[in-house]
Design a protein around this motif. Structure first.
Motif, PDB file in Angstrom:
ATOM      1  N   PRO A 117       0.820  -1.219   0.000  1.00 46.39           N
ATOM      2  CA  PRO A 117       0.000   0.000   0.000  1.00 46.39           C
ATOM      3  C   PRO A 117       0.853   1.268   0.000  1.00 46.39           C
ATOM      4  CG  PRO A 117      -0.229  -1.180   2.091  1.00 46.39           C
ATOM      5  CD  PRO A 117       0.606  -2.034   1.197  1.00 46.39           C
ATOM      6  N   ALA A 118       1.993   1.210   0.626  1.00 44.39           N
ATOM      7  CA  ALA A 118       2.878   2.381   0.653  1.00 44.39           C
ATOM      8  C   ALA A 118       3.373   2.708  -0.747  1.00 44.39           C
ATOM      9  CB  ALA A 118       4.057   2.126   1.586  1.00 44.39           C
ATOM     10  N   VAL A 119       3.812   1.698  -1.475  1.00 49.16           N
ATOM     11  CA  VAL A 119       4.360   1.896  -2.816  1.00 49.16           C
ATOM     12  C   VAL A 119       3.297   2.409  -3.776  1.00 49.16           C
ATOM     13  CG1 VAL A 119       5.276   0.611  -4.802  1.00 49.16           C
ATOM     14  CG2 VAL A 119       6.300   0.326  -2.539  1.00 49.16           C
ATOM     15  N   ARG A 120       2.064   1.960  -3.632  1.00 47.32           N
ATOM     16  CA  ARG A 120       0.979   2.422  -4.507  1.00 47.32           C
ATOM     17  C   ARG A 120       0.777   3.937  -4.400  1.00 47.32           C
ATOM     18  NH1 ARG A 120      -1.840  -2.218  -2.644  1.00 47.32           N
ATOM     19  NH2 ARG A 120      -1.700  -3.833  -4.207  1.00 47.32           N
ATOM     20  N   GLU A 121       1.055   4.507  -3.234  1.00 44.48           N
ATOM     21  CA  GLU A 121       0.817   5.931  -3.004  1.00 44.48           C
ATOM     22  C   GLU A 121       2.001   6.820  -3.372  1.00 44.48           C
ATOM     23  OE1 GLU A 121      -0.423   6.517   1.029  1.00 44.48           O
ATOM     24  OE2 GLU A 121      -1.895   4.916   0.933  1.00 44.48           O
ATOM     25  N   LEU A 131      13.628  -0.062  -6.671  1.00 44.12           N
ATOM     26  CA  LEU A 131      13.274  -0.725  -5.422  1.00 44.12           C
ATOM     27  C   LEU A 131      12.356  -1.915  -5.673  1.00 44.12           C
ATOM     28  CD1 LEU A 131      13.059  -0.927  -2.309  1.00 44.12           C
ATOM     29  CD2 LEU A 131      11.195   0.730  -2.457  1.00 44.12           C
ATOM     30  N   CYS A 132      11.406  -1.754  -6.583  1.00 40.43           N
ATOM     31  CA  CYS A 132      10.414  -2.803  -6.832  1.00 40.43           C
ATOM     32  C   CYS A 132      10.884  -3.863  -7.809  1.00 40.43           C
ATOM     33  CB  CYS A 132       9.131  -2.162  -7.379  1.00 40.43           C
ATOM     34  SG  CYS A 132       8.320  -1.069  -6.210  1.00 40.43           S
ATOM     35  N   GLY A 133      11.982  -3.617  -8.530  1.00 38.89           N
ATOM     36  CA  GLY A 133      12.317  -4.451  -9.656  1.00 38.89           C
ATOM     37  C   GLY A 133      13.375  -5.514  -9.489  1.00 38.89           C
ATOM     38  N   PRO A 161       9.936  -8.738  -1.848  1.00 43.46           N
ATOM     39  CA  PRO A 161       8.513  -9.034  -1.693  1.00 43.46           C
ATOM     40  C   PRO A 161       7.648  -8.268  -2.686  1.00 43.46           C
ATOM     41  CG  PRO A 161       9.294  -7.655   0.100  1.00 43.46           C
ATOM     42  CD  PRO A 161      10.499  -8.052  -0.704  1.00 43.46           C
ATOM     43  N   LEU A 162       8.192  -7.250  -3.341  1.00 44.38           N
ATOM     44  CA  LEU A 162       7.421  -6.462  -4.311  1.00 44.38           C
ATOM     45  C   LEU A 162       7.690  -6.858  -5.747  1.00 44.38           C
ATOM     46  CD1 LEU A 162       7.947  -2.956  -2.735  1.00 44.38           C
ATOM     47  CD2 LEU A 162       5.877  -4.342  -2.678  1.00 44.38           C
ATOM     48  N   GLU A 163       8.690  -7.672  -5.980  1.00 42.71           N
ATOM     49  CA  GLU A 163       9.134  -7.942  -7.351  1.00 42.71           C
ATOM     50  C   GLU A 163       8.025  -8.532  -8.218  1.00 42.71           C
ATOM     51  OE1 GLU A 163      13.137  -9.462  -9.520  1.00 42.71           O
ATOM     52  OE2 GLU A 163      12.623 -10.308  -7.585  1.00 42.71           O
ATOM     53  N   VAL A 164       7.189  -9.361  -7.655  1.00 42.85           N
ATOM     54  CA  VAL A 164       6.142  -9.975  -8.467  1.00 42.85           C
ATOM     55  C   VAL A 164       4.948  -9.051  -8.664  1.00 42.85           C
ATOM     56  CG1 VAL A 164       6.798 -12.321  -7.853  1.00 42.85           C
ATOM     57  CG2 VAL A 164       5.120 -11.117  -6.458  1.00 42.85           C
TER      58      VAL A 164
END
Length: 167
Positions: A117-121, A131-133, A161-164
């Motif tokens: 939820p943090a990354v979505r914002e 960071l996500c990749g 944990p965000l890579e997918v």
């Protein structure tokens, strides 16, 4: 998980810490934002309000990024200065995500639940994409302590944990 009476606290902490850390990284400063350096100021109801960073000794500063942002490069010790993107990102991502946030909310599912939820914002930037990749860097502290002949940080990589997720 979180503080009693404060639902969603881990995600709010992650959003605050990532917003500050990623913005500073874009400007040219990579904080070593682990749990000893990053202090969270809470409201009376337990909401994370702001962060206090307490130790500048192990930050990394990019002269090229500072210059791109119109900031004069201060006189700094040579060990702090680098334009190496990997070194800058390791410093922040490793300390903040694999260190402070994982230590607060847990690894794996707990970390993902706080980060998603943090990354979505957050604003879409190259640093957020980085960071996500890919894998999350983490300091290999035991290796560092058992390698007396080698100075400096030693790194390993952890599953992201965000890579997918596609943000």
């Amino acid at each position: 998980t979180g503080l009693p009476g404060v639902p969603g606290w881990p995600a709010r902490l992650a959003r605050l810490a990532l917003a500050v850390g990623l913005r500073l990284l874009e400007l040219g400063v990579a904080l070593e934002a682990h749990g000893q350096n990053l202090l969270v100021v809470l409201s009376p109801s337990g909401e994370p309000l702001r962060l206090v960073y307490r130790d500048l000794a192990d930050i990394r500063v990019s002269p090229a990024r500072l210059a791109r942002n119109g900031i004069r490069v201060p006189d700094l010790p040579a060990r702090i200065v680098t334009d190496d993107e990997r070194a800058l990102r390791r410093k922040l991502f490793g300390s903040l995500v694999a260190g402070a946030l994982a230590g607060t909310v847990g690894s794996g599912p707990g970390l993902r639940a706080a980060l998603e939820p943090a990354v979505r914002e957050l604003p879409r930037t190259g640093e957020l994409a980085a960071l996500c990749g890919g894998p999350v860097p983490a300091k290999a502290l035991t290796l560092m302590r058992l390698s007396p002949g080698g100075a400096g940080d030693r790194w390993t990589e952890l599953p992201n944990p965000l890579e997918v997720a596609r943000f």
